[in-house]
Design an enzyme around this catalytic site. Structure first.
Site, PDB file in Angstrom:
ATOM      1  N   ASP A   8     -56.893  35.501  61.210  1.00  0.00           N
ATOM      2  CA  ASP A   8     -55.480  35.296  61.566  1.00  0.00           C
ATOM      3  C   ASP A   8     -54.566  36.521  61.432  1.00  0.00           C
ATOM      4  O   ASP A   8     -53.474  36.410  60.836  1.00  0.00           O
ATOM      5  CB  ASP A   8     -54.890  34.145  60.711  1.00  0.00           C
ATOM      6  CG  ASP A   8     -55.628  32.831  60.876  1.00  0.00           C
ATOM      7  OD1 ASP A   8     -56.549  32.768  61.693  1.00  0.00           O
ATOM      8  OD2 ASP A   8     -55.268  31.855  60.180  1.00  0.00           O
ATOM      9  N   HIS A  48     -51.427  26.676  67.200  1.00  0.00           N
ATOM     10  CA  HIS A  48     -50.884  25.316  67.104  1.00  0.00           C
ATOM     11  C   HIS A  48     -50.089  24.892  68.340  1.00  0.00           C
ATOM     12  O   HIS A  48     -49.264  25.676  68.841  1.00  0.00           O
ATOM     13  CB  HIS A  48     -49.923  25.229  65.916  1.00  0.00           C
ATOM     14  CG  HIS A  48     -50.541  25.499  64.585  1.00  0.00           C
ATOM     15  ND1 HIS A  48     -51.615  24.787  64.095  1.00  0.00           N
ATOM     16  CD2 HIS A  48     -50.213  26.395  63.604  1.00  0.00           C
ATOM     17  CE1 HIS A  48     -51.921  25.229  62.879  1.00  0.00           C
ATOM     18  NE2 HIS A  48     -51.091  26.220  62.569  1.00  0.00           N
ATOM     19  N   HIS A  52     -47.144  20.229  66.329  1.00  0.00           N
ATOM     20  CA  HIS A  52     -48.131  20.108  65.254  1.00  0.00           C
ATOM     21  C   HIS A  52     -47.506  19.510  63.990  1.00  0.00           C
ATOM     22  O   HIS A  52     -46.420  19.906  63.581  1.00  0.00           O
ATOM     23  CB  HIS A  52     -48.755  21.477  64.933  1.00  0.00           C
ATOM     24  CG  HIS A  52     -50.038  21.365  64.180  1.00  0.00           C
ATOM     25  ND1 HIS A  52     -50.092  21.398  62.806  1.00  0.00           N
ATOM     26  CD2 HIS A  52     -51.305  21.157  64.621  1.00  0.00           C
ATOM     27  CE1 HIS A  52     -51.363  21.229  62.438  1.00  0.00           C
ATOM     28  NE2 HIS A  52     -52.111  21.096  63.512  1.00  0.00           N
ATOM     29  N   HIS A  81     -45.021  28.095  63.377  1.00  0.00           N
ATOM     30  CA  HIS A  81     -45.715  29.389  63.438  1.00  0.00           C
ATOM     31  C   HIS A  81     -46.909  29.302  64.381  1.00  0.00           C
ATOM     32  O   HIS A  81     -47.458  28.217  64.592  1.00  0.00           O
ATOM     33  CB  HIS A  81     -46.190  29.824  62.037  1.00  0.00           C
ATOM     34  CG  HIS A  81     -47.228  28.914  61.467  1.00  0.00           C
ATOM     35  ND1 HIS A  81     -46.916  27.725  60.827  1.00  0.00           N
ATOM     36  CD2 HIS A  81     -48.579  28.980  61.480  1.00  0.00           C
ATOM     37  CE1 HIS A  81     -48.037  27.126  60.460  1.00  0.00           C
ATOM     38  NE2 HIS A  81     -49.070  27.860  60.843  1.00  0.00           N
ATOM     39  N   LYS A 106     -58.075  27.682  66.000  1.00  0.00           N
ATOM     40  CA  LYS A 106     -58.046  26.551  65.069  1.00  0.00           C
ATOM     41  C   LYS A 106     -56.629  26.018  64.939  1.00  0.00           C
ATOM     42  O   LYS A 106     -55.663  26.725  65.264  1.00  0.00           O
ATOM     43  CB  LYS A 106     -58.585  26.984  63.697  1.00  0.00           C
ATOM     44  CG  LYS A 106     -57.784  28.091  63.050  1.00  0.00           C
ATOM     45  CD  LYS A 106     -58.491  28.636  61.825  1.00  0.00           C
ATOM     46  CE  LYS A 106     -57.654  29.693  61.138  1.00  0.00           C
ATOM     47  NZ  LYS A 106     -56.419  29.220  60.522  1.00  0.00           N
ATOM     48  N   CYS A 151     -55.817  30.898  54.349  1.00  0.00           N
ATOM     49  CA  CYS A 151     -56.875  30.772  55.361  1.00  0.00           C
ATOM     50  C   CYS A 151     -58.128  31.580  55.032  1.00  0.00           C
ATOM     51  O   CYS A 151     -59.236  31.144  55.341  1.00  0.00           O
ATOM     52  CB  CYS A 151     -56.326  31.108  56.735  1.00  0.00           C
ATOM     53  SG  CYS A 151     -55.245  29.783  57.334  1.00  0.00           S
TER      54      CYS A 151
HETATM   55  C1  VGL Z   1     -52.118  29.998  57.416  1.00  0.00           C
HETATM   56  C2  VGL Z   1     -50.555  28.524  56.605  1.00  0.00           C
HETATM   57  C3  VGL Z   1     -50.576  27.812  57.774  1.00  0.00           C
HETATM   58  C4  VGL Z   1     -52.957  31.233  57.195  1.00  0.00           C
HETATM   59  C5  VGL Z   1     -52.160  29.275  58.609  1.00  0.00           C
HETATM   60  O1  VGL Z   1     -53.448  31.834  58.193  1.00  0.00           O
HETATM   61  O2  VGL Z   1     -53.130  31.639  56.022  1.00  0.00           O
HETATM   62  N1  VGL Z   1     -51.322  29.605  56.420  1.00  0.00           N
HETATM   63  N2  VGL Z   1     -51.388  28.200  58.773  1.00  0.00           N
HETATM   64 ZN    ZN Z   2     -51.067  27.344  60.715  1.00  0.00          ZN
END
Ligand code: VGL
Ligand code: ZN
Length: 201
Positions: A8, A48, A52, A81, A106, A151
């Site tokens: 990510d 997302h 979501h 986000h 994801k 994550c």
């Molecule tokens: C993440 C919160 C929500 C991450 C993703 O990539 O750490 N954290 N979605």
């Molecule tokens: Zn997220």
């Protein structure tokens, strides 16, 4: 097969983004430098739909960072986000993705969050990443990206359960909450995850 898994590295998790990780951008040159050490390179992308259920904005009477139960799982309500096709969901432009062989998206099911690159938070559905890695004879997985305590942590936990040897490249990841990172690090160490710096690769 030495495999790099990049979690990510998207604008919304970088300074100035909706869910920014402090100093998150500092890992980009580190990642670009280490890519050549690996035989296989895979990335994940939080992706997302705008409705979501992990977004506070989709629950009336709730605010950001409130906690709810979603599909029997504890859920923190995040700011909007990584919305599909938005700027915030893009990988940082300086990230060298030339050699990335698979990008696993994801968090697309509105009803459940997906921190790990392997499964949603309820372990209801696989992303196919473990199968892909096995078919490519990946044994040792090196993790980096954002956020270390969310994550990256959940991805490593699943990878260990799937039987992969896991490492965290500590200067190629940053936590969203530094206090949580210390807890997460000792838990992952106990479970068998190795920790190293990029210079030790
Ligand atoms: C993440 C919160 C929500 C991450 C993703 O990539 O750490 N954290 N979605
Ligand atoms: Zn997220």
């Amino acid at each position: 097969m030495k495999t790099l898994i990049l979690i990510d590295i998207q604008y919304d998790f970088l300074p100035g983004g909706a869910l920014e990780v402090k100093e998150g951008d500092q890992i980009i040159p580190v990642v670009n430098k280490i890519i050549k050490e690996f035989d296989l390179f895979v990335a994940t992308q939080d992706w997302h739909p705008k409705d979501h259920k992990s977004f506070a904005s989709n629950h009336s009477g709730k605010k950001e960072f409130d906690k709810i139960i979603l599909r029997d799982q504890d859920q923190i309500l995040w700011p909007d986000h990584c919305i599909q096709n938005s700027k915030g969901a893009e990988f940082h432009k300086d990230l060298d993705l030339t050699n990335v062989e698979a990008i696993i998206r994801k968090g697309m099911d509105t009803e459940i969050d997906s921190y790990s690159g392997f499964y949603d938070n309820g372990h209801l559905k696989s992303t196919g990443l473990a199968g892909f890695l096995r078919e490519r004879d990946a044994v040792e997985l090196y993790f980096c990206g954002l956020a270390a305590d969310i994550c990256v942590y959940f991805s490593i936990k699943d990878a260990l359960k799937e039987g992969f040897k896991c490492y965290m490249i500590e200067d190629a990841t940053k936590p969203w909450n530094p206090d949580d990172y210390n807890k997460v690090k000792s838990e992952l160490k106990e479970k068998g995850c190795g920790f190293l710096l990029s210079e030790d690769l």
